[in-house]
Design a protein around this motif. Structure first.
Motif, mmCIF file in Angstrom:
data_model
loop_
_atom_site.group_PDB
_atom_site.id
_atom_site.type_symbol
_atom_site.label_atom_id
_atom_site.label_comp_id
_atom_site.label_asym_id
_atom_site.label_seq_id
_atom_site.Cartn_x
_atom_site.Cartn_y
_atom_site.Cartn_z
ATOM 1 N N ILE A 108 0.840 -1.202 0.000
ATOM 2 C CA ILE A 108 0.000 0.000 0.000
ATOM 3 C C ILE A 108 0.875 1.252 0.000
ATOM 4 O O ILE A 108 0.631 2.192 -0.771
ATOM 5 C CB ILE A 108 -0.939 -0.002 1.225
ATOM 6 C CG1 ILE A 108 -1.999 -1.097 1.074
ATOM 7 C CG2 ILE A 108 -1.606 1.362 1.384
ATOM 8 C CD1 ILE A 108 -2.906 -1.242 2.275
ATOM 9 N N VAL A 109 1.881 1.269 0.850
ATOM 10 C CA VAL A 109 2.787 2.417 0.923
ATOM 11 C C VAL A 109 3.500 2.628 -0.410
ATOM 12 O O VAL A 109 3.625 3.767 -0.898
ATOM 13 C CB VAL A 109 3.818 2.225 2.051
ATOM 14 C CG1 VAL A 109 4.884 3.318 1.992
ATOM 15 C CG2 VAL A 109 3.125 2.241 3.414
ATOM 16 N N LEU A 110 3.957 1.545 -1.015
ATOM 17 C CA LEU A 110 4.665 1.644 -2.293
ATOM 18 C C LEU A 110 3.730 1.971 -3.459
ATOM 19 O O LEU A 110 4.191 2.195 -4.580
ATOM 20 C CB LEU A 110 5.413 0.334 -2.583
ATOM 21 C CG LEU A 110 6.662 0.088 -1.720
ATOM 22 C CD1 LEU A 110 7.257 -1.276 -2.027
ATOM 23 C CD2 LEU A 110 7.699 1.178 -1.962
ATOM 24 N N SER A 111 2.431 2.002 -3.203
ATOM 25 C CA SER A 111 1.460 2.361 -4.250
ATOM 26 C C SER A 111 1.130 3.850 -4.241
ATOM 27 O O SER A 111 0.477 4.344 -5.163
ATOM 28 C CB SER A 111 0.168 1.556 -4.071
ATOM 29 O OG SER A 111 0.406 0.178 -4.280
ATOM 30 N N ILE A 112 1.585 4.584 -3.223
ATOM 31 C CA ILE A 112 1.324 6.034 -3.142
ATOM 32 C C ILE A 112 1.865 6.797 -4.354
ATOM 33 O O ILE A 112 1.212 7.736 -4.834
ATOM 34 C CB ILE A 112 1.903 6.601 -1.823
ATOM 35 C CG1 ILE A 112 1.135 6.018 -0.636
ATOM 36 C CG2 ILE A 112 1.849 8.125 -1.815
ATOM 37 C CD1 ILE A 112 1.680 6.421 0.717
ATOM 38 N N PRO A 113 3.032 6.430 -4.899
ATOM 39 C CA PRO A 113 3.518 7.135 -6.099
ATOM 40 C C PRO A 113 2.551 7.088 -7.281
ATOM 41 O O PRO A 113 2.591 7.982 -8.136
ATOM 42 C CB PRO A 113 4.817 6.396 -6.433
ATOM 43 C CG PRO A 113 5.316 5.939 -5.099
ATOM 44 C CD PRO A 113 4.081 5.555 -4.341
ATOM 45 N N TYR A 114 1.661 6.079 -7.339
ATOM 46 C CA TYR A 114 0.672 6.041 -8.425
ATOM 47 C C TYR A 114 -0.247 7.253 -8.343
ATOM 48 O O TYR A 114 -0.672 7.791 -9.372
ATOM 49 C CB TYR A 114 -0.153 4.749 -8.359
ATOM 50 C CG TYR A 114 0.648 3.492 -8.567
ATOM 51 C CD1 TYR A 114 1.325 3.272 -9.766
ATOM 52 C CD2 TYR A 114 0.729 2.515 -7.580
ATOM 53 C CE1 TYR A 114 2.071 2.111 -9.966
ATOM 54 C CE2 TYR A 114 1.463 1.351 -7.772
ATOM 55 C CZ TYR A 114 2.130 1.155 -8.958
ATOM 56 O OH TYR A 114 2.864 0.015 -9.152
ATOM 57 N N ILE A 115 -0.559 7.678 -7.117
ATOM 58 C CA ILE A 115 -1.403 8.862 -6.922
ATOM 59 C C ILE A 115 -0.664 10.106 -7.414
ATOM 60 O O ILE A 115 -1.241 10.949 -8.119
ATOM 61 C CB ILE A 115 -1.763 9.028 -5.428
ATOM 62 C CG1 ILE A 115 -2.562 7.826 -4.944
ATOM 63 C CG2 ILE A 115 -2.526 10.327 -5.198
ATOM 64 C CD1 ILE A 115 -2.891 7.867 -3.456
ATOM 65 N N ILE A 116 0.607 10.206 -7.049
ATOM 66 C CA ILE A 116 1.420 11.367 -7.448
ATOM 67 C C ILE A 116 1.567 11.430 -8.965
ATOM 68 O O ILE A 116 1.421 12.504 -9.577
ATOM 69 C CB ILE A 116 2.807 11.302 -6.767
ATOM 70 C CG1 ILE A 116 2.649 11.318 -5.249
ATOM 71 C CG2 ILE A 116 3.691 12.466 -7.227
ATOM 72 C CD1 ILE A 116 3.934 11.042 -4.495
#
Length: 477
Positions: free
Chosen positions: A417-425
């Motif tokens: 989940i944490v490593l998926s935050i860049p998808y939002i950016i």
């Protein structure tokens, strides 16, 4: 055939069941508009519910029973004949009931012509016998057959559906896909099994047939029935918005369903052989697939929902955007639910527990439908689906913990989940710079895809993808 090959064929099969309609979906959404599309979706949704009623638990029961009998042609023929007979009886009963409703319920009588066409879909579903081919793990045949028939379907839609008034022709073609698949499937059973109606023991299949069937039916009260309830409580336009977001969502979900369907016969045989270690190993591999792919899809899908809906459906479907954002998290939730229900609890025959979980979900779904849908229409339907599925998945996991040694890798999930935050950016920056939906989707998708590969290989060192990367390096060297 190996699990990998079966998974490949079944992935192609299940995804094609959504991909081929999606090839024509952008076309028909632009021709029909949300209201006419909603009408067709409403009729098809009601018909699908009766298909579920008539089949009950045959999909899972059939796969398990055929998998056990496979290898003994006499026993296989007897099992096939018993299951086919049960399905024929239930379909006949519900076909009669369905026909009566068509001519007596006002909302259905208005769309009488479409509902009469849908009778063919309900009747021929008896001869589809997909459970037989899945039970003997012959995914290659049904995959090739489906792709050929769906390809013909796509061509015929583009040839014969030209105006808004051609929605009847469109629905005839849609139902014809089931009819042709059923005919080809049933004819192809010749030589594999011999059908007879003598000395059959139908009773042995009934407990599983009804227990799993009731579970599926109750579950459908907050999934399939949603479209029907929305159609009665609201209007065709709202159904059009919800069905648009739902169709796109189901394409992605088909990937995870493919793995579940492939593993059921294999897991059943492992339980019979008391091979617990291999059983749990397969479950964890399946979970790894869900964790690896679901979070990037959920994060990117949520951020890029507007572009996705516009590109696929065209203008006039803004009402589907919020619906899509609400249900896209279910990619992960349903991925888990399918593992808990289909791969674990069904395999170890905890059918009663599945039924209990589905009853809670149904009560939750029905209650929320009456509260939310009349006021919030398609958005309310999406919220109902989200809350109901989360509730059921939580209950299913409690049973998994109770009866097995399987536990969710919470730390692994949180890291992903944490490593998926860049998808939002990535999505946010792309939308801030570009305005055209196709450009936004292309750039954000490409950059996100590159980040996905790099993060999975070099940060997480994902064992699901590393072997393929190493093979690629070996070929280049």
């Amino acid at each position: 055939m190996s699990v990998k090959k079966n998974f490949l064929f079944n992935s192609v099969l299940l995804v094609s069941q959504y991909i081929f309609p999606m090839l024509v979906f952008p076309y028909i959404t632009r021709i029909f508009g949300a209201s006419t599309l909603g009408l067709v979706s409403f009729v098809d949704g009601i018909c699908d519910y009766f298909v579920l009623f008539s089949a009950l638990g045959l999909t899972i029961t059939g796969i398990r029973a055929i998998a056990r009998a496979n290898g003994n042609k006499e026993e296989l023929s007897k099992t096939f004949s018993e299951l086919f007979s049960i399905h024929l009886i239930t379909t006949t009963l519900f076909l009669i009931f369905y026909t009566i409703l068509i001519f007596t319920v006002p909302k259905m009588r208005i769309s009488n012509e479409l509902f009469l066409i849908s009778i063919a879909k309900l009747f021929f579903n008896v001869f589809l016998v997909e459970w037989f081919y899945r039970g003997i793990e012959n995914f290659k045949f049904i995959t090739v057959r489906t792709i050929l028939i769906k390809a013909i379907y796509v061509v015929l839609v583009f040839v014969f559906v030209k105006t808004k008034n051609d929605f009847t022709i469109y629905y005839i073609l849609t139902c014809s896909v089931i009819v042709l698949n059923s005919i080809v499937n049933f004819l192809n059973t010749k030589g594999k099994v011999s059908i007879h109606f003598r000395n059959l023991n139908l009773k042995q299949h009934l407990p599983s047939f009804f227990n799993i069937g009731i579970y599926i039916l109750v579950t459908s009260m907050y999934t399939t029935l949603n479209i029907g309830f929305l159609g009665f409580a609201s209007n065709n336009t709202s159904v059009g918005y919800y069905s648009t977001s739902s169709k796109i969502f189901m394409i992605v979900l088909g990937f995870f369903s493919a793995l579940n369907t492939v593993l059921i016969p294999r897991l059943s045989s492992l339980i019979v052989g008391d091979d617990q270690r291999t059983f749990l190993d397969l479950i964890h591999k399946s979970l790894n697939v869900v964790i690896t792919f679901s979070f990037p899809i959920v994060f990117c899908g949520f951020m890029l929902a507007k572009s996705i809906i516009y590109i696929i459906s065209g203008p006039g479907y803004d009402g589907a955007v919020l619906c899509f954002k609400l249900i896209i998290p279910l990619i992960f939730i349903l991925g888990l639910a399918q593992i808990f229900a289909n791969q674990i609890l069904m395999t170890i025959k905890k059918d009663k527990e599945l039924l209990k979980a589905s009853i809670v979900g149904a009560i939750c779904g029905i209650t929320l439908n009456f509260i939310l849908v009349p006021h919030y229409k398609e958005v309310g339907t999406s919220i109902v689906l989200l809350i109901s599925e989360i509730t059921v998945t939580a209950i299913l996991y409690s049973y998994v913990i109770k009866f097995t040694e399987f536990r969710l890798p919470v730390k692994k999930i949180l890291v992903n989940i944490v490593l998926s935050i860049p998808y939002i950016i990535i999505s946010f920056i792309t939308m801030a710079i570009f305005s055209k939906p196709i450009v936004v989707l292309a750039i954000a998708g490409s950059v996100s895809g590159l980040y996905f590969i790099l993060s999975q290989l070099f940060i997480l060192k994902n064992q699901l993808l590393l072997p393929y990367y190493n093979k690629l390096l070996a070929i280049k060297s």
